[in-house]
Design a protein around this motif. Structure first.
Motif, PDB file in Angstrom:
ATOM      1  N   ARG A  33      10.589  -1.537  20.027  1.00  8.66           N
ATOM      2  CA  ARG A  33      10.329  -2.581  21.037  1.00  8.66           C
ATOM      3  C   ARG A  33      10.540  -2.066  22.446  1.00  8.66           C
ATOM      4  N   SER A  34      11.652  -1.365  22.652  1.00  3.13           N
ATOM      5  CA  SER A  34      11.996  -0.953  24.019  1.00  3.13           C
ATOM      6  C   SER A  34      11.304   0.326  24.441  1.00  3.13           C
TER       7      SER A  34
ATOM      8  N   THR B 163      12.667   3.038  24.694  1.00  2.80           N
ATOM      9  CA  THR B 163      13.646   3.930  25.320  1.00  2.80           C
ATOM     10  C   THR B 163      14.540   4.511  24.231  1.00  2.80           C
TER      11      THR B 163
END
Length: 196
Positions: free
Chosen positions: A102-103, A105
């Motif tokens: 999702r991120s 990162t």
């Protein structure tokens, strides 16, 4: 009968009772091991609700698959703890992977490092809880109260040699947490150790 046979006998009887579908056996098992299972799951996941789900899942699995436990592989306590650890690590890996996706990162290496860290910490907690009280007491004095072996000997009322022996043994047991939490760790019986 040797004293060490008594727990294994209880383990075998418990497995037989579960296989017969005795709900009272599940209740007894839950009363005995729920705090262990929940504590391990919470240590890995860091969340109360997630640990509750793992606890429910572990006991549901034990109820549905009592024959999955093999007394020749070790105590029922160890099997239940390993099952809890494995399910918690799987859940952590899945949630962390989803968060990473999702991120965008972070890296998979960072994710695996977090999972490995949580796994080792949970295994170390289990080892400390399971070790004999004299070893645990010596480690707690040395670690939490910053006592050296001489002070530990005085506090425990034992000789300095005995204090050193207890600390050495306790640390040796604790050092296995990292090895046992590694995939394919040598010496771990199949299905009873290692990361999930």
């Amino acid at each position: 009968m040797a004293k060490s046979d008594a727990p294994l006998r209880w383990d075998r009887k418990m497995q037989q009772r579960l296989a017969r579908g005795e709900a009272a056996a599940l209740g007894e098992l839950y009363d005995r091991f729920a705090s262990l299972v929940h504590g391990l799951a919470h240590r890995v996941l860091g969340e109360e609700r997630a640990a509750d789900r793992i606890t429910r899942d572990v006991f549901a699995y034990v109820w549905e698959h009592p024959d999955a436990y093999d007394p020749r592989q070790g105590p029922l306590r160890t099997w239940v703890a390993t099952l809890a650890h494995r399910l918690a690590v799987q859940r952590l890996r899945a949630t962390e992977t989803a968060a990473l996706a999702r991120s965008g990162t972070g890296t998979t290496e960072e994710l695996e490092a977090r999972v490995r860290h949580a796994s080792v910490a949970a295994r170390a907690d289990y080892i400390v809880q399971s070790m004999p009280a004299p070893l645990r007491a010596a480690l707690e004095l040395a670690y939490f109260q910053r006592r050296d072996y001489r002070q530990t000997a005085v506090d425990l009322g034992v000789t300095e040699d005995e204090a050193r022996r207890r600390l050495r043994l306790g640390l040796q047991l604790l050092s296995t947490a990292r090895d046992a939490a590694s995939p394919g760790a040598p010496g771990a019986p199949p299905g009873y150790g290692g990361a999930a």
